[in-house]
Enzyme design. Sequence first.
Site, short mmCIF file in Angstrom:
data_model
loop_
_atom_site.label_atom_id
_atom_site.label_comp_id
_atom_site.label_asym_id
_atom_site.label_seq_id
_atom_site.Cartn_x
_atom_site.Cartn_y
_atom_site.Cartn_z
N LYS A 194 0.84 -1.20 0.00
CA LYS A 194 0.00 0.00 0.00
C LYS A 194 0.87 1.25 0.00
CE LYS A 194 0.46 1.29 4.52
NZ LYS A 194 0.65 2.64 5.10
N ASN A 258 4.24 8.45 2.48
CA ASN A 258 4.46 7.94 1.12
C ASN A 258 3.77 8.82 0.09
OD1 ASN A 258 5.93 5.15 1.33
ND2 ASN A 258 4.47 5.21 3.02
#
Length: 328
Positions: A194, A258
């Site tokens: 993810k 991220n």
Amino acid sequence: MDYTRRRVKVTVIGCGRWGTFLAWYASELGHTVKLYGRNGSFDYERLVMSRKNEYVELPDSVSLTTDLVRAINGSDVVLVSVPSQNFRDVMSELSQKCELKGKFLVTCMKGIEIKTGMRLSEIALEHGLEDWQVAVWAGPGHVQEFVIGNPNCMLIDSYSRTTTERIVELFKSPLIRFYYGNDVIGTEIGAAMKNVMGIVAGCLDGMNLPSLKGALMARGSREVARLIKSLGGNPLSAYGLCHLGDYETTLFSPHSQNRMWGENYALGKKYNKLAEGVHTARAISLLADDLGVDMPITRAVNSMIIDKLKPRDVMEQLFERSIKEDLV
């Protein structure tokens, strides 16, 4: 928070954002907590000076130490929250210096080792732990949301149902509702992957193309499911809390490191906080090569980073791929 449960002794290894939160959270649940950090590290020294960072303030009941043996001795549960690429070194030091017999060790970070393609639980088992001792803590949740009382759902998985249930019982609360995992392979791969999708989402934000996140979510979870299946896991894990369930906090949240890394990359800016997806893209690309699994998004992210390609060119290349069936 005050809940009726058996109080245990908990050690947290790693005093970054998530590790410090885990120490605070375990203490709030009534457990006796020791937080270990490396001597001289910025995160540890800041906690020594002020008992807090930008996210959470530790109560006096949490003991701070740079002595690994002292941190581990007497503990029932060890929660590990360090950069994934450093986990082997941590396990090597733990296995050489500390008595781990009878303790639970829970990995609380999400990543795959680049040089071996191994999952974190595999590294723990390689260092002498029995399978019942090792658990995985995964799923969505940001410190910034938890500390202001916003709840979320997370996942505990392990090689033993008894271990899974025990860890859930020790750490459940109205703030974190846990689900039982039953596929360690899928949980660890989905959780790590993810972060790769988070980088792509950030690039889309930086290019002002957020409407493409829907396609990213659909196609990203499909390629993750293919990898999980090829490794012997349950492909449906890609659609659970470890992966698809974590997309909101990773692909959309301003707290996602991220996503922020990807957005800054698209804007030509540097982002210095840890983004595990950078390393995971590399590790999974190598693993996919070995297994012959089609993972175009992951490979594109890795190529973008390694070859310093422009995000817009990478996205265009993905869109120019030959037409595929949707659900294969």
